[in-house]
Design a protein around this motif. Structure first.
Motif, PDB file in Angstrom:
ATOM      1  N   ARG A  30     -13.879  -3.955  -2.040  1.00 39.14           N
ATOM      2  CA  ARG A  30     -12.636  -3.531  -1.413  1.00 39.14           C
ATOM      3  C   ARG A  30     -11.514  -3.167  -2.378  1.00 39.14           C
ATOM      4  NH1 ARG A  30      -9.503  -8.537   1.489  1.00 39.14           N
ATOM      5  NH2 ARG A  30      -9.699 -10.061  -0.157  1.00 39.14           N
ATOM      6  N   ARG A  31     -11.552  -3.719  -3.576  1.00 42.55           N
ATOM      7  CA  ARG A  31     -10.440  -3.506  -4.498  1.00 42.55           C
ATOM      8  C   ARG A  31     -10.495  -2.088  -5.028  1.00 42.55           C
ATOM      9  NH1 ARG A  31      -5.989  -6.459  -4.865  1.00 42.55           N
ATOM     10  NH2 ARG A  31      -7.392  -8.142  -4.258  1.00 42.55           N
ATOM     11  N   HIS A  32      -9.378  -1.408  -4.996  1.00 40.80           N
ATOM     12  CA  HIS A  32      -9.324  -0.068  -5.548  1.00 40.80           C
ATOM     13  C   HIS A  32      -9.681  -0.085  -7.027  1.00 40.80           C
ATOM     14  CE1 HIS A  32      -8.126   4.009  -6.269  1.00 40.80           C
ATOM     15  NE2 HIS A  32      -7.474   3.578  -7.320  1.00 40.80           N
ATOM     16  N   ASP A  37     -12.573   5.973  -4.438  1.00 40.33           N
ATOM     17  CA  ASP A  37     -11.476   6.386  -3.571  1.00 40.33           C
ATOM     18  C   ASP A  37     -11.608   5.860  -2.147  1.00 40.33           C
ATOM     19  OD1 ASP A  37     -12.347   9.878  -3.099  1.00 40.33           O
ATOM     20  OD2 ASP A  37     -13.487   8.047  -2.890  1.00 40.33           O
ATOM     21  N   ILE A  38     -12.761   5.378  -1.786  1.00 41.48           N
ATOM     22  CA  ILE A  38     -12.893   4.673  -0.509  1.00 41.48           C
ATOM     23  C   ILE A  38     -13.606   3.355  -0.754  1.00 41.48           C
ATOM     24  CG2 ILE A  38     -12.902   6.748   0.946  1.00 41.48           C
ATOM     25  CD1 ILE A  38     -15.980   6.386   1.104  1.00 41.48           C
ATOM     26  N   PRO A  39     -13.372   2.378   0.114  1.00 36.45           N
ATOM     27  CA  PRO A  39     -13.994   1.072  -0.103  1.00 36.45           C
ATOM     28  C   PRO A  39     -15.483   1.090   0.256  1.00 36.45           C
ATOM     29  CG  PRO A  39     -12.737   1.052   1.935  1.00 36.45           C
ATOM     30  CD  PRO A  39     -12.479   2.381   1.287  1.00 36.45           C
ATOM     31  N   GLY A  41     -17.145  -0.597   2.460  1.00 36.19           N
ATOM     32  CA  GLY A  41     -16.947  -1.463   3.611  1.00 36.19           C
ATOM     33  C   GLY A  41     -17.896  -1.183   4.755  1.00 36.19           C
ATOM     34  N   PRO A  63     -17.853  -5.651   6.603  1.00 34.34           N
ATOM     35  CA  PRO A  63     -17.542  -5.476   5.185  1.00 34.34           C
ATOM     36  C   PRO A  63     -17.799  -6.765   4.412  1.00 34.34           C
ATOM     37  CG  PRO A  63     -15.794  -4.505   6.522  1.00 34.34           C
ATOM     38  CD  PRO A  63     -16.715  -5.243   7.467  1.00 34.34           C
ATOM     39  N   TRP A  65     -16.312  -8.235   2.088  1.00 34.97           N
ATOM     40  CA  TRP A  65     -15.187  -9.124   1.786  1.00 34.97           C
ATOM     41  C   TRP A  65     -14.815 -10.035   2.957  1.00 34.97           C
ATOM     42  CZ3 TRP A  65     -14.288  -3.746   2.195  1.00 34.97           C
ATOM     43  CH2 TRP A  65     -13.564  -3.363   3.306  1.00 34.97           C
ATOM     44  N   GLY A  66     -15.241  -9.702   4.154  1.00 37.58           N
ATOM     45  CA  GLY A  66     -14.897 -10.518   5.306  1.00 37.58           C
ATOM     46  C   GLY A  66     -16.103 -11.212   5.910  1.00 37.58           C
TER      47      GLY A  66
END
Lengths: 279, 279, 279, 279
Positions: A30-32, A37-39, A41, A63, A65-66
């Motif tokens: 998720r971190r830029h 340019d896109i996650p 996810g 995603p 990260w969640g």
């Protein structure tokens, strides 16, 4: 662009690579970053070998990260060989059957990249899959199809050769269809439960990155000073699409057009697609 | 930081704001931007008024950019008043009941921001919600709780006053708990089906942004030259957490400490929290 | 066994058939019934025509009985023509792309039944789909494939004929593969936005049921005495896989081997598969 | 009515109870049974102890029968102590935070039953949870709240006493609110990683069932003759809400008003709620 990580070594909790490092795979999702340019996810997955010859699979459309389940599993299990993946879809739906890794018997496969013009080529590529393997295709991605083409072309007997023939076939099919773009972008990670195979290749000048941490001292650098000795006690090899830290000396970039065969030793070979004519 | 958009005007397909503009809400949910270091991929929602006094809700834990149902709905429905939201969670789980908008009878509520120290304050805030409203809280976010506190403090009779008392109560509760950080960050969008209410406020110096496109010609600038006349034919007001295009002249930044009451006219007021003492 | 309902008539909220009757489609999805040994909990979908020639789709992997979005939509929208479906999977994954209805341009398709030996036949059936239609197949079900075969065989010009040739082709393919079981079980619902087409057919003696409520007075019987006049004021035709009430006189069973073409009139025809030889 | 299973014994793959028996927990989640009028399709969960003192959790909103990840995990992991659950919601949303087991530190908790009038009582029950435990409540079920009340009332020091005081408090709260119905229906399973605790109790005459297989020979009866010796080689105790087979002699019904404390020995006690007055 997806991201993935492969590990072979002494048993660890996958969390040590998926969650804990500064630029862990989950954080990467998720971190830029400059080249993102896109996650990533659009789903995630973890395949690992522990109690059986067949790997276990966890795949989820949440995603990374969640995904509480991914983090629980990555904390609880202990495995000496795993592949994990975070997906950024390139046109095919977000569904569990499109999440990596893909599995066939004792084999796992992850991919970062794409087949250019996939919607145009899909039917022809699908027809080339051996009918006995056809029923193992459950999703609709180019990645899963690449895996089953590599299986069709002999991956089980010689993984690198199977991938090379797959790449040659995809390029030939794209050429026959008159497509202009470079046909194939790929870093792939494959395992049979004993070794980790990794390939970096693209048909054109733009080639997704691949890095390897091949030296135990280097892998330990992922951790703070006072924790280093506790981790990765015997041996540890890590292959990643993007470095998990920005520490100098840990990651060696794998050159484009290269295949790695990794266990306690790392064998490095030049990789070239094999055209169907030559085969 | 979440993102949201509110619209009041002639009936349109929400897709005209959610999907079609250059920096549409859906595109904002994943595309990197200078002030966004993580994506808004922790769920999405759309609340709209069409056939009934009660708004309809669509809420989903899928990232907005991959949610086929959101795009279908946003393309199909026609509505003169809606609120849409893309979420980046701040510690509470990704689940449908934590997705905005929140609803009570004919009211909708969306929020971008957070209550600092929410885990510490949550119990006290929850106890302050009127028992008759307690059963309408289905999730666990600070945002839903802020809505129910505003309802408790009179939002239905005077929306801006209800929000002001809620903000004052949150700040007083944080102060009583000895928390140091600025207590509240918020842009909120509220509707009763007739008007759109929007507030921009923060307890400290950092204040999430809010923009309004208040002039029909300005809203039409969202579209290419040759399509402008076809869109937003009668009247159209749009409030957004971030501009949907970078065209000059379309978006006016709402000053911090401001409330808007929007229908065919736009009323702008200074906004100040009202402390429970004063109330 | 899946369940589905199709409606054509004066615009209604789909909730009047999906949720409100005693044995509504949503209730049918989970409530035990004599001919249901497992629930229809493997996803749901609603396709409807309202503002555009192309139908809108809502599809979800959540069981219908717990899907808040389905109920919201079914309560809010008004439509004079819709198809809704609750799925009990027969071996293919629970994913959105496997949920009915399936769509192609202005066409919708739902199915209850199965192709026997589908895993064996799938590759051959897929190859028979017209290459121009191939890219519209996003999932892995027998149902979606049946739809695309019917499209390949002329559904757009003559829906019943397209379905008949599809059925004949499936039966011929099964016979060629030496499969013993009756090849096809189906009730299908199809619409182009103007009419509703329904077919009841099976290759063997066991035939899934299909019922039609063709008379306005009958449809009103779905409601309590005092509400009847308020509902279905102009005209209303309902086709269902299972009755939505057990009231006598409402539902007429459609005989096996029958096709219906439904608008203000109901045309009933004998239905027979057309073998590829004959075509 | 939910269903659950608890196991303590020699390490096994949970699949041996969740998937393989004739009436396995997963099969129970969807197959109609005389005492089941709706399926247990509102989510599932598995909590297990393997490498750490803290149990690992897998929870999912997918019905158990279609959850590929649940089956993968249940096949791959090896654990000597686990609790698994399939949920039929009783009014609270289908979301991961509402899936059992619930966890606090090294403790797991599953529940079958309900608090009558929960929407009325919820606020009062929530206020009685110790503020230090409040932040561990992530969902909205009566079950999770019962767990945190039991923790508040001393579950960690004396699990059965904590549950007894929780039951007494729930009954007293319901009485104070003037509710007529029997307040509490419960079979609960609890573990600290060393023992399995189980309670069967209801405030009224209707009491959900609970069964125990306490004898190794009995547990082996779950398997066909020729496989029996291979399974459960050392010791094995199973507690279930419903029998996993209909074999005579395997399952002993636990009487209503009973608590079990299970490790290599099984201690059985009468269970009575303890009213807050008495405490």
């Amino acid at each position: 662009m997806c991201r993935w990580v492969g590990y072979v070594g002494s048993p660890i909790a996958p969390r040590e690579l998926l969650h804990d490092p500064q630029c862990s795979l989950i954080e990467q999702s998720r971190r830029h970053a400059p080249n993102m340019d896109i996650p990533n996810g659009d789903g995630t997955g973890l395949g690992w070998y522990e109690h059986r010859a067949q790997p276990a699979l966890f795949r989820s459309i949440t995603p990374a990260w969640g995904d509480e389940n991914l983090l629980e599993l990555a904390t609880e299990i202990r495995t000496g060989l795993f592949l994990a993946h975070v997906r950024a879809g390139t046109g095919t739906p977000v569904q569990q059957t499109n999440c990596h890794p893909f599995r066939y018997r004792n084999w796992l496969f992850v991919h970062n990249g794409h087949v250019a013009g996939y919607q145009t080529l899909r039917r022809d590529l699908l027809l080339a899959v051996h009918p006995d393997l056809f029923g193992n295709i459950a999703g609709s991605t180019d990645s899963e199809l690449m895996f089953h083409l590599a299986l069709t072309f002999g991956l089980i007997d010689d993984p690198i050769a199977g991938i090379a023939r797959m790449a040659g076939f995809v390029e030939a099919t794209a050429a026959a269809a008159g497509l202009d773009e470079p046909a194939l972008q790929m870093t792939v990670g494959v395992s049979d439960g004993a070794r980790l195979y990794a390939v970096r290749y693209a048909s054109g000048p733009e080639v997704n990155t691949l890095f390897v941490a091949e030296d135990l001292q280097a892998v330990r650098m992922l951790y703070p000073d006072n924790e280093r000795e506790a981790h990765f006690s015997d041996f540890a090899r890590v292959v990643v699409s993007e470095p998990l830290t920005d520490l100098p000396g840990v990651w060696r970039e794998v050159p484009a057009g290269t295949a790695l065969i990794i266990d306690e030793h790392i064998e490095e070979r030049a990789f070239q697609p094999v055209s169907p004519m030559a085969a």
